[in-house]
Motif scaffolding. Structure first.
Motif, mmCIF file in Angstrom:
data_model
loop_
_atom_site.group_PDB
_atom_site.id
_atom_site.type_symbol
_atom_site.label_atom_id
_atom_site.label_comp_id
_atom_site.label_asym_id
_atom_site.label_seq_id
_atom_site.Cartn_x
_atom_site.Cartn_y
_atom_site.Cartn_z
ATOM 1 N N ASP A 116 0.669 -1.373 0.165
ATOM 2 C CA ASP A 116 0.097 0.102 0.127
ATOM 3 C C ASP A 116 0.919 1.247 -0.072
ATOM 4 O OD1 ASP A 116 -1.828 2.083 0.755
ATOM 5 O OD2 ASP A 116 -3.303 0.640 1.585
ATOM 6 N N VAL A 117 0.895 2.014 -1.037
ATOM 7 C CA VAL A 117 1.927 2.986 -1.335
ATOM 8 C C VAL A 117 1.247 4.138 -1.651
ATOM 9 C CG1 VAL A 117 3.840 3.869 -2.606
ATOM 10 C CG2 VAL A 117 3.583 1.449 -2.373
ATOM 11 N N GLU A 118 1.897 5.570 -1.167
ATOM 12 C CA GLU A 118 1.512 6.809 -1.422
ATOM 13 C C GLU A 118 2.098 7.244 -2.838
ATOM 14 O OE1 GLU A 118 1.514 9.427 1.734
ATOM 15 O OE2 GLU A 118 -0.416 8.931 2.514
ATOM 16 N N CYS A 119 1.048 8.196 -3.724
ATOM 17 C CA CYS A 119 2.015 8.711 -4.718
ATOM 18 C C CYS A 119 0.996 9.871 -5.273
ATOM 19 C CB CYS A 119 1.848 7.686 -5.999
ATOM 20 S SG CYS A 119 0.441 7.364 -6.441
ATOM 21 N N LYS A 120 1.651 10.825 -5.909
ATOM 22 C CA LYS A 120 0.886 12.157 -6.410
ATOM 23 C C LYS A 120 0.680 11.951 -7.973
ATOM 24 C CE LYS A 120 2.406 16.129 -5.021
ATOM 25 N NZ LYS A 120 3.277 17.299 -5.070
ATOM 26 N N VAL A 121 -0.454 12.428 -8.335
ATOM 27 C CA VAL A 121 -1.041 12.454 -9.591
ATOM 28 C C VAL A 121 -0.634 13.527 -10.176
ATOM 29 C CG1 VAL A 121 -3.001 12.065 -11.316
ATOM 30 C CG2 VAL A 121 -2.911 10.805 -8.844
ATOM 31 N N ILE A 122 0.259 13.640 -11.302
ATOM 32 C CA ILE A 122 0.850 14.817 -11.787
ATOM 33 C C ILE A 122 0.460 15.232 -12.862
ATOM 34 C CG2 ILE A 122 3.022 14.506 -10.281
ATOM 35 C CD1 ILE A 122 4.502 13.476 -12.669
ATOM 36 N N GLY A 123 -0.235 14.432 -13.759
ATOM 37 C CA GLY A 123 -0.702 14.763 -15.038
ATOM 38 C C GLY A 123 -0.943 13.512 -15.882
ATOM 39 N N ALA A 124 -1.358 13.896 -17.115
ATOM 40 C CA ALA A 124 -1.831 12.856 -18.077
ATOM 41 C C ALA A 124 -0.615 11.853 -18.354
ATOM 42 C CB ALA A 124 -2.420 13.301 -19.288
ATOM 43 N N ASN A 125 -0.933 10.603 -18.561
ATOM 44 C CA ASN A 125 0.046 9.799 -19.315
ATOM 45 C C ASN A 125 0.921 10.096 -20.395
ATOM 46 O OD1 ASN A 125 1.690 7.607 -19.546
ATOM 47 N ND2 ASN A 125 0.113 6.042 -18.915
ATOM 48 N N GLN A 126 2.019 10.259 -20.298
ATOM 49 C CA GLN A 126 3.046 10.803 -21.476
ATOM 50 C C GLN A 126 3.537 9.548 -22.361
ATOM 51 O OE1 GLN A 126 3.730 14.384 -21.697
ATOM 52 N NE2 GLN A 126 2.315 14.010 -19.734
ATOM 53 N N SER A 127 2.758 8.327 -22.218
ATOM 54 C CA SER A 127 3.330 7.486 -23.175
ATOM 55 C C SER A 127 2.502 7.373 -24.310
ATOM 56 C CB SER A 127 3.552 6.085 -22.398
ATOM 57 O OG SER A 127 2.110 5.653 -22.159
ATOM 58 N N GLY A 128 1.387 8.193 -24.423
ATOM 59 C CA GLY A 128 0.487 7.902 -25.650
ATOM 60 C C GLY A 128 -0.731 7.136 -25.287
ATOM 61 N N CYS A 129 -0.732 6.406 -24.046
ATOM 62 C CA CYS A 129 -1.862 5.628 -23.682
ATOM 63 C C CYS A 129 -2.753 6.274 -22.619
ATOM 64 C CB CYS A 129 -1.032 4.497 -23.023
ATOM 65 S SG CYS A 129 -0.119 3.295 -23.756
ATOM 66 N N ARG A 130 -3.986 5.887 -22.633
ATOM 67 C CA ARG A 130 -4.721 6.248 -21.865
ATOM 68 C C ARG A 130 -4.113 6.299 -20.325
ATOM 69 N NH1 ARG A 130 -10.363 3.829 -22.900
ATOM 70 N NH2 ARG A 130 -9.037 1.889 -22.624
ATOM 71 N N GLY A 131 -4.702 7.003 -19.214
ATOM 72 C CA GLY A 131 -4.236 7.013 -17.740
ATOM 73 C C GLY A 131 -3.399 8.315 -17.479
ATOM 74 N N TYR A 132 -2.966 7.930 -16.272
ATOM 75 C CA TYR A 132 -2.242 9.153 -15.475
ATOM 76 C C TYR A 132 -1.084 8.871 -15.283
ATOM 77 C CZ TYR A 132 -7.061 10.512 -15.475
ATOM 78 O OH TYR A 132 -8.510 11.009 -15.918
ATOM 79 N N GLN A 133 -0.072 10.139 -15.255
ATOM 80 C CA GLN A 133 1.492 9.891 -14.609
ATOM 81 C C GLN A 133 1.409 10.173 -13.203
ATOM 82 O OE1 GLN A 133 3.489 8.743 -17.067
ATOM 83 N NE2 GLN A 133 5.326 9.092 -15.982
ATOM 84 N N CYS A 134 2.030 9.281 -12.454
ATOM 85 C CA CYS A 134 2.026 9.739 -11.096
ATOM 86 C C CYS A 134 3.452 9.545 -10.414
ATOM 87 C CB CYS A 134 1.447 8.297 -10.180
ATOM 88 S SG CYS A 134 -0.314 8.535 -10.647
ATOM 89 N N VAL A 135 3.982 9.982 -9.484
ATOM 90 C CA VAL A 135 5.241 9.830 -8.945
ATOM 91 C C VAL A 135 5.246 9.466 -7.295
ATOM 92 C CG1 VAL A 135 4.958 12.634 -8.127
ATOM 93 C CG2 VAL A 135 7.188 11.425 -8.646
#
Length: 267
Positions: free
Chosen positions: A202-221
């Motif tokens: 169980d891990v915390e992360c921040k949602v920072i933007g749209a996925n940069q790989s061209g796929c649907r989804g989100y980029q997290c850190v």
């Protein structure tokens, strides 16, 4: 036959019953076996081809062409379902086991789709047939018996498997007949007669933007700066890009530090 394929297992931890009661068992006296970390593979019992799992069934896109050096060791006359992984049981992602002419590959068998009877009966026959197989190339997945009615036995077995580097457990209804999913029809192809049971972080992360790989989804850190893609956060809602901290579940971490199979859980 290629339009038919096995039903997909459910994750016990993701069921509402388990989330409401972490000692929930899907049934009494179910059987436990090791979940191999490889690639699903179907052997039709003849020919020169095998089939990998695909959401579209055993179609041509999922054809596998093992070398003769591997094929010659597969038993003729019986269709087998299993996991293609490293012969010594090490995690191999299946794809890695196929490198260098499949020299390290082994088919770890967990069912026989064409056999009738209950799972326990099919397993008993497979265990008997295994005595005539070359165990370097094909064998039945490790079996751990029944947990009876004890959640503690189930967890202890899981912990023992994970402690030696295993991925987790598969738990099956011993009375279940084999189920096929019709890939020509839409709808759920999961079965409630088979569950996977694996640990998660169980891990915390921040949602920072749209996925940069061209796929649907989100980029997290992650807090350590490692970025990764997340396919969906729609199930938790209320997320503001660049600001919201969410919790994910993942099955450990890859060599590059990215979470394996991340799933958004909550804000």
């Amino acid at each position: 036959d290629r339009a038919r394929h096995a039903m997909w297992s459910l994750s016990l931890r993701d069921t509402p019953q388990y989330q409401a009661n972490s000692e929930h068992l899907p049934g009494e006296n179910w059987l436990m076996s090791e979940k191999m970390d490889g690639q699903y593979m179907y052997w039709p019992g003849k020919g020169e081809q095998m089939y990998a799992r695909g959401r579209g069934g055993h179609g041509d896109a999922n054809l596998q062409h093992p070398p003769e050096s591997f094929l010659q060791h597969l038993p003729a006359g019986i269709a087998l379902e299993g996991e293609l992984a490293h012969w010594n049981g090490a995690a191999s992602r299946g794809h890695a086991a196929k490198k260098d002419g499949w020299k390290d590959a082994c088919l770890w068998v967990f069912d026989a789709p064409e056999l009738t009877g209950t799972y326990q009966q099919r397993l008993a026959l497979l265990t008997e047939l295994e005595k005539g197989w070359n165990s370097r190339y094909v064998r039945v997945v490790p079996q751990f018996g029944s947990y009876g009615t004890s959640h503690a036995v189930l967890v202890a077995t899981l912990n023992a498997v994970v402690a030696r580097g295993g991925e987790g457990l598969m738990i099956r209804d011993p009375e279940a007949a084999y189920e096929f999913a019709d890939s020509t029809k839409k709808g759920d192809k999961h079965t409630d007669k088979l569950f996977k049971f694996k640990p998660f972080d169980d891990v915390e992360c921040k949602v920072i933007g749209a996925n940069q790989s061209g796929c649907r989804g989100y980029q997290c850190v992650l807090p350590n700066g490692v970025q990764f893609g997340l396919s969906s956060i729609a199930n938790i809602g209320g997320v503001q890009l660049g600001r919201t901290i969410i919790n994910i579940h993942c099955q450990g971490f890859l060599g590059n530090g990215k979470p394996q199979y991340p799933t958004a859980i909550r804000v």
